[in-house]
Each structure stands twice: as C-alpha cells, then as structure tokens.
Design a protein around this motif. Structure first.
Motif, PDB file in Angstrom:
ATOM      1  N   MET A  14     -15.224 -88.678   7.781  1.00 59.21           N
ATOM      2  CA  MET A  14     -14.548 -89.964   7.991  1.00 59.21           C
ATOM      3  C   MET A  14     -13.721 -90.367   6.780  1.00 59.21           C
ATOM      4  SD  MET A  14     -17.361 -92.285   9.958  1.00 59.21           S
ATOM      5  CE  MET A  14     -16.401 -93.759   9.695  1.00 59.21           C
ATOM      6  N   LYS A  15     -14.162 -89.963   5.596  1.00 61.24           N
ATOM      7  CA  LYS A  15     -13.500 -90.362   4.353  1.00 61.24           C
ATOM      8  C   LYS A  15     -12.378 -89.413   3.943  1.00 61.24           C
ATOM      9  CE  LYS A  15     -18.065 -91.771   3.008  1.00 61.24           C
ATOM     10  NZ  LYS A  15     -19.234 -91.178   2.421  1.00 61.24           N
ATOM     11  N   THR A  16     -12.225 -88.296   4.641  1.00 56.84           N
ATOM     12  CA  THR A  16     -11.220 -87.305   4.242  1.00 56.84           C
ATOM     13  C   THR A  16      -9.961 -87.422   5.088  1.00 56.84           C
ATOM     14  OG1 THR A  16     -12.121 -85.623   5.714  1.00 56.84           O
ATOM     15  CG2 THR A  16     -12.970 -85.658   3.471  1.00 56.84           C
ATOM     16  N   GLU A  17      -8.861 -87.033   4.499  1.00 52.20           N
ATOM     17  CA  GLU A  17      -7.577 -87.007   5.191  1.00 52.20           C
ATOM     18  C   GLU A  17      -7.328 -85.594   5.731  1.00 52.20           C
ATOM     19  OE1 GLU A  17      -5.351 -89.555   5.728  1.00 52.20           O
ATOM     20  OE2 GLU A  17      -6.959 -90.816   4.952  1.00 52.20           O
ATOM     21  N   PRO A  18      -6.557 -85.463   6.811  1.00 49.77           N
ATOM     22  CA  PRO A  18      -6.215 -84.125   7.307  1.00 49.77           C
ATOM     23  C   PRO A  18      -5.421 -83.359   6.245  1.00 49.77           C
ATOM     24  CG  PRO A  18      -5.680 -85.795   8.940  1.00 49.77           C
ATOM     25  CD  PRO A  18      -6.047 -86.519   7.683  1.00 49.77           C
ATOM     26  N   ILE A  19      -5.768 -82.087   6.054  1.00 47.65           N
ATOM     27  CA  ILE A  19      -5.058 -81.290   5.057  1.00 47.65           C
ATOM     28  C   ILE A  19      -4.111 -80.282   5.696  1.00 47.65           C
ATOM     29  CG2 ILE A  19      -6.844 -81.558   3.318  1.00 47.65           C
ATOM     30  CD1 ILE A  19      -7.694 -78.668   4.014  1.00 47.65           C
ATOM     31  N   LEU A  20      -4.242 -80.072   7.000  1.00 45.98           N
ATOM     32  CA  LEU A  20      -3.362 -79.153   7.714  1.00 45.98           C
ATOM     33  C   LEU A  20      -2.864 -79.815   8.991  1.00 45.98           C
ATOM     34  CD1 LEU A  20      -5.505 -75.907   7.430  1.00 45.98           C
ATOM     35  CD2 LEU A  20      -3.368 -76.330   6.255  1.00 45.98           C
ATOM     36  N   GLN A  21      -1.682 -79.365   9.438  1.00 48.59           N
ATOM     37  CA  GLN A  21      -1.131 -79.843  10.697  1.00 48.59           C
ATOM     38  C   GLN A  21      -0.787 -78.645  11.570  1.00 48.59           C
ATOM     39  OE1 GLN A  21       2.282 -82.193   9.573  1.00 48.59           O
ATOM     40  NE2 GLN A  21       1.032 -84.011   9.245  1.00 48.59           N
ATOM     41  N   ILE A  22      -1.022 -78.802  12.854  1.00 45.63           N
ATOM     42  CA  ILE A  22      -0.678 -77.754  13.812  1.00 45.63           C
ATOM     43  C   ILE A  22       0.393 -78.318  14.739  1.00 45.63           C
ATOM     44  CG2 ILE A  22      -1.514 -76.295  15.681  1.00 45.63           C
ATOM     45  CD1 ILE A  22      -4.214 -76.253  14.301  1.00 45.63           C
ATOM     46  N   GLY A  23       1.506 -77.613  14.828  1.00 48.42           N
ATOM     47  CA  GLY A  23       2.634 -78.070  15.641  1.00 48.42           C
ATOM     48  C   GLY A  23       2.781 -77.248  16.901  1.00 48.42           C
ATOM     49  N   LYS A  24       4.013 -77.145  17.384  1.00 44.32           N
ATOM     50  CA  LYS A  24       4.240 -76.487  18.676  1.00 44.32           C
ATOM     51  C   LYS A  24       3.995 -74.989  18.644  1.00 44.32           C
ATOM     52  CE  LYS A  24       9.231 -76.180  18.094  1.00 44.32           C
ATOM     53  NZ  LYS A  24      10.506 -76.587  18.634  1.00 44.32           N
ATOM     54  N   ALA A  25       3.938 -74.388  17.453  1.00 43.49           N
ATOM     55  CA  ALA A  25       3.636 -72.952  17.359  1.00 43.49           C
ATOM     56  C   ALA A  25       2.150 -72.678  17.589  1.00 43.49           C
ATOM     57  CB  ALA A  25       4.055 -72.418  16.001  1.00 43.49           C
ATOM     58  N   THR A  26       1.352 -73.693  17.716  1.00 46.25           N
ATOM     59  CA  THR A  26      -0.117 -73.677  17.870  1.00 46.25           C
ATOM     60  C   THR A  26      -0.761 -72.818  16.781  1.00 46.25           C
ATOM     61  OG1 THR A  26      -0.198 -71.910  19.524  1.00 46.25           O
ATOM     62  CG2 THR A  26      -0.001 -74.165  20.343  1.00 46.25           C
ATOM     63  N   VAL A  27      -1.666 -71.915  17.179  1.00 47.26           N
ATOM     64  CA  VAL A  27      -2.455 -71.176  16.197  1.00 47.26           C
ATOM     65  C   VAL A  27      -1.790 -69.832  15.897  1.00 47.26           C
ATOM     66  CG1 VAL A  27      -4.725 -70.229  15.664  1.00 47.26           C
ATOM     67  CG2 VAL A  27      -4.525 -72.294  17.031  1.00 47.26           C
ATOM     68  N   THR A  28      -1.155 -69.759  14.753  1.00 43.42           N
ATOM     69  CA  THR A  28      -0.520 -68.512  14.306  1.00 43.42           C
ATOM     70  C   THR A  28      -1.434 -67.848  13.276  1.00 43.42           C
ATOM     71  OG1 THR A  28       0.619 -69.636  12.498  1.00 43.42           O
ATOM     72  CG2 THR A  28       1.783 -69.530  14.617  1.00 43.42           C
ATOM     73  N   PRO A  29      -1.181 -66.582  12.955  1.00 41.27           N
ATOM     74  CA  PRO A  29      -1.983 -65.931  11.903  1.00 41.27           C
ATOM     75  C   PRO A  29      -1.899 -66.670  10.557  1.00 41.27           C
ATOM     76  CG  PRO A  29      -0.781 -64.281  13.147  1.00 41.27           C
ATOM     77  CD  PRO A  29      -0.298 -65.623  13.619  1.00 41.27           C
ATOM     78  N   GLU A  30      -0.751 -67.280  10.287  1.00 37.40           N
ATOM     79  CA  GLU A  30      -0.587 -68.019   9.033  1.00 37.40           C
ATOM     80  C   GLU A  30      -1.471 -69.265   9.008  1.00 37.40           C
ATOM     81  OE1 GLU A  30       2.064 -67.081  10.976  1.00 37.40           O
ATOM     82  OE2 GLU A  30       2.735 -65.402   9.749  1.00 37.40           O
ATOM     83  N   ILE A  31      -1.537 -69.972  10.138  1.00 37.31           N
ATOM     84  CA  ILE A  31      -2.399 -71.162  10.243  1.00 37.31           C
ATOM     85  C   ILE A  31      -3.860 -70.745  10.078  1.00 37.31           C
ATOM     86  CG2 ILE A  31      -3.292 -72.903  11.863  1.00 37.31           C
ATOM     87  CD1 ILE A  31      -0.665 -73.793  10.907  1.00 37.31           C
ATOM     88  N   THR A  32      -4.242 -69.662  10.730  1.00 38.44           N
ATOM     89  CA  THR A  32      -5.616 -69.175  10.637  1.00 38.44           C
ATOM     90  C   THR A  32      -5.964 -68.841   9.191  1.00 38.44           C
ATOM     91  OG1 THR A  32      -5.455 -68.279  12.875  1.00 38.44           O
ATOM     92  CG2 THR A  32      -7.258 -67.473  11.521  1.00 38.44           C
ATOM     93  N   LYS A  33      -5.050 -68.202   8.495  1.00 39.59           N
ATOM     94  CA  LYS A  33      -5.276 -67.844   7.088  1.00 39.59           C
ATOM     95  C   LYS A  33      -5.399 -69.103   6.232  1.00 39.59           C
ATOM     96  CE  LYS A  33      -3.578 -64.853   3.443  1.00 39.59           C
ATOM     97  NZ  LYS A  33      -2.759 -65.330   2.384  1.00 39.59           N
ATOM     98  N   SER A  34      -4.553 -70.084   6.479  1.00 41.72           N
ATOM     99  CA  SER A  34      -4.614 -71.348   5.737  1.00 41.72           C
ATOM    100  C   SER A  34      -5.934 -72.069   5.971  1.00 41.72           C
ATOM    101  CB  SER A  34      -3.463 -72.264   6.141  1.00 41.72           C
ATOM    102  OG  SER A  34      -2.240 -71.710   5.788  1.00 41.72           O
ATOM    103  N   VAL A  35      -6.385 -72.092   7.211  1.00 41.77           N
ATOM    104  CA  VAL A  35      -7.661 -72.729   7.547  1.00 41.77           C
ATOM    105  C   VAL A  35      -8.803 -71.997   6.851  1.00 41.77           C
ATOM    106  CG1 VAL A  35      -9.299 -73.171   9.428  1.00 41.77           C
ATOM    107  CG2 VAL A  35      -6.882 -73.714   9.730  1.00 41.77           C
ATOM    108  N   ASP A  36      -8.768 -70.669   6.867  1.00 44.38           N
ATOM    109  CA  ASP A  36      -9.801 -69.863   6.235  1.00 44.38           C
ATOM    110  C   ASP A  36      -9.875 -70.144   4.731  1.00 44.38           C
ATOM    111  OD1 ASP A  36     -11.826 -67.822   6.544  1.00 44.38           O
ATOM    112  OD2 ASP A  36     -10.475 -66.466   5.458  1.00 44.38           O
ATOM    113  N   GLU A  37      -8.724 -70.188   4.076  1.00 37.75           N
ATOM    114  CA  GLU A  37      -8.675 -70.469   2.632  1.00 37.75           C
ATOM    115  C   GLU A  37      -9.148 -71.889   2.322  1.00 37.75           C
ATOM    116  OE1 GLU A  37      -4.610 -69.615   1.694  1.00 37.75           O
ATOM    117  OE2 GLU A  37      -4.940 -67.442   1.694  1.00 37.75           O
ATOM    118  N   ALA A  38      -8.756 -72.842   3.158  1.00 35.69           N
ATOM    119  CA  ALA A  38      -9.165 -74.232   2.949  1.00 35.69           C
ATOM    120  C   ALA A  38     -10.674 -74.390   3.126  1.00 35.69           C
ATOM    121  CB  ALA A  38      -8.417 -75.156   3.904  1.00 35.69           C
ATOM    122  N   LEU A  39     -11.246 -73.705   4.106  1.00 37.24           N
ATOM    123  CA  LEU A  39     -12.692 -73.762   4.320  1.00 37.24           C
ATOM    124  C   LEU A  39     -13.443 -73.165   3.134  1.00 37.24           C
ATOM    125  CD1 LEU A  39     -12.925 -72.839   8.094  1.00 37.24           C
ATOM    126  CD2 LEU A  39     -13.755 -74.956   7.053  1.00 37.24           C
TER     127      LEU A  39
END
Length: 100
Positions: A14-39
């Motif tokens: 609840m106290k955190t802000e979104p750090i990533l955004q997903i647009g019309k390209a939905t889930v690309t390999p780049e988004i997956t990699k970014s999510v993995d690194e952020a986690l």
C-alpha cells in the motif's frame, strides 16, 4: 503463502508506488526481464497496467508470476503486486507460519 503472509505483503505494498508500467505491447521479454531484476532487488513490486493495454490484468499477473517464479500478492484494478524472496539480499521478513 498463507493468508496472514499475503495480508502482511498487501500492507507493505500500500505504501509503495508502481515501478513498472505495461502498455499495449503487454508482456514482452524485456518487461519480463525488468520484472525479474526488480524482484531480485526489492522482493515486493507494484506494476501499473496502462489503459491502452487490452490484455486482462489478472492474466498478465499470472503470466509474469509464472515467468519470474514469483507470487501474485494481489491484483486491484490495473495494479499488480508481485513478491519473490531475493536470493542475494533478503529484505522482507514474512510472518512465521504456525504449525499444529
């Protein structure tokens, strides 16, 4: 993950802000990699799905969780919260599960 642990993670999210955004390209390999690194760096992340994304938010959450070996904490509207314990620097201590 127990409901008590999930509730604890929701309260932290609840106290955190979104750090990533997903647009019309939905889930690309780049988004997956970014999510993995952020986690790995934060353990608990919030993702915002933009209005121009036509995919279902719950489907995106499930797909990202599967690809990054994480858990979906919650999906509210266009926001996704994911959790995965870091292998190198553990930051979040989950409540202990009591066994009977």
């Amino acid at each position: 993950m127990t409901s008590k642990q999930r509730a604890y993670l929701k309260s932290l999210a609840m106290k955190t802000e979104p750090i990533l955004q997903i647009g019309k390209a939905t889930v690309t390999p780049e988004i997956t990699k970014s999510v993995d690194e952020a986690l790995e760096a934060r353990e608990l992340i919030k993702i915002h799905v933009l209005k121009n994304c036509f995919a279902d938010t719950r489907e995106i959450a499930g797909l990202l969780a599967e690809r990054t070996h994480s858990e979906v904490v919650q999906v509210i509207g266009k926001k996704i919260v994911l959790y995965r314990e870091s292998s190198t620097k553990k930051r979040i201590e989950l409540p202990v599960v009591k066994t009977k």
